[in-house]
Scaffold this active site. Sequence first.
Site, short mmCIF file in Angstrom:
data_model
loop_
_atom_site.label_atom_id
_atom_site.label_comp_id
_atom_site.label_asym_id
_atom_site.label_seq_id
_atom_site.Cartn_x
_atom_site.Cartn_y
_atom_site.Cartn_z
N SER A 1 50.74 39.37 34.24
CA SER A 1 49.48 38.67 34.53
C SER A 1 48.32 39.63 34.77
CB SER A 1 49.69 37.71 35.70
OG SER A 1 48.51 36.99 35.95
N ASP B 1 42.40 35.70 32.82
CA ASP B 1 43.20 36.84 33.29
C ASP B 1 44.08 37.31 32.12
OD1 ASP B 1 45.05 34.75 33.30
OD2 ASP B 1 46.17 35.57 35.00
N ASP C 1 47.15 37.08 31.01
CA ASP C 1 48.03 36.20 30.24
C ASP C 1 47.43 34.81 30.08
OD1 ASP C 1 48.45 35.71 32.99
OD2 ASP C 1 50.36 34.75 32.58
N ASP D 1 46.57 32.26 31.83
CA ASP D 1 46.91 30.99 32.48
C ASP D 1 45.82 30.62 33.48
OD1 ASP D 1 47.61 33.01 34.24
OD2 ASP D 1 49.53 32.15 34.82
MG MG Z 1 48.13 34.98 34.98
#
Ligand code: MG
Length: 459
Positions: free
Chosen positions: A105, A248, A250, A252
């Site tokens: 992340s 961010d 990744d 999500d």
């Molecule tokens: Mg993330």
Amino acid sequence: MTPQPKDMEAPRLFGTNGVRGVVNTSEMDSAFALRLGQAIGTYMRGPVMIGTDARASGQMIKSACAAGLMATGCDVLDCGVVPTPTIQFAVKNNKVAGGIMITASHNPPEFNGIKCIDPDGTEMARQNEEKIERIFHDKSFARADWSSLGVTRPYTTSIDEYLDAIIGLVDAQAIRKAGLRVAVDCSNGAASNVTPKMLERLGVKYVTLNADPNGAFPGHNSEPTPENTKDIVGLVKAGGFDFGFVHDGDADRTIFIDDTGRYLYGDRSLALCAYHACKKNKGGLVVTSVGSSMCVEDATKMTGGDILYTMVGSPIVAREMIKHNAVFGGEENGGLIFPELQHCRDGAMSGAKILEIVAHHGKLSDQMDKIPWYSQYKVKTKCPNDRKQEIMSKLAASAKGDRLDTTDGVKIFSKKSWVLVRPSGTEPIFRVFSEAPTMEDAKKLAEDYKTEVERLLKE
Ligand code: MG
């Protein structure tokens, strides 16, 4: 060496967001990924979707993990560099046995991580992670015979399937008609392969920042904090955009910048989407964790909805949403969960929803100003781990306020303010977090409770 009793709890691998560690140390090297892949394959027993964020170590960790899965007889469907919610959607949409996302992340570039997805597309439930940990520690791996080993195949349509679903769930016609212009910062992460494509398909004019996947994160670190988002704030202000947004690493999570250049903490977009979800559904339940701003509760109640607070952690929020058939949910860090698409935090869907809201109702700054603003203040104070429970019990027993919530720590509400005293899971500290109409009041409230914790510790 003392033998471990059979029923003794296996050491924990998975944290709140998968296993994370520094690459090529014993906590996250190819040997570890291989063995964890074997444990996951033994548990999942079927085809597994796999994807990575843009980190330099993604290929290595993915290949090792895939080898472990194939050794147990699982086929691996490789989606390439994609956001975490794309993998989650692919798992649910294709009805496979589960998914693995290789991501750390927002952690610094030297980190990577392995995160498991349940067959319904949600982040894996803790009890299932425990089963994998048990297999990992016992080394009770399934071993497929030479003729039934798994194979890895590229799965090249996950992004298109994901975008089809998102675009089908928003008013794409209204968005196209509105002629919006936005700025988007992909943080050199997985969003680079998805969000620009989505904006094109929605007929939105856009300018990108850091939209090439690059594991060195040359633009800025991949956590969308105010410090890391100065470039996009400047761009939105200078370019007269309808709004800006930042993902961010990744993708999500998403943080928005309104048309006046204001950085909007995740609570603000959470509140705005809660307002519209309850308006559309004529009420309904919104689920969020105890640390979220009161503006979320206010916005929910403004449109006849109700709020449920949970412990901190997006998998917990997602599971409670499923359990109570919630209309919306998420966390204050920009992780928004739209149940009409899937029960997980979704960065691209968040962007599409805000586009829809602006297309239907006008300027983002005006929409934001319809929802009350509060000031927040955070402090920390030391407390030995073995005294945390006792201090929390004493705080709860002596609490003076209108409402007490002990879901996660001790949260005391009084009129238009609250204070949350929450033990850190990793450090010998309490985090004291407050919210009030003015910064002065918020600061006083947090400092008062910090002093109270210190006083109780001396007793
Ligand atoms: Mg993330």
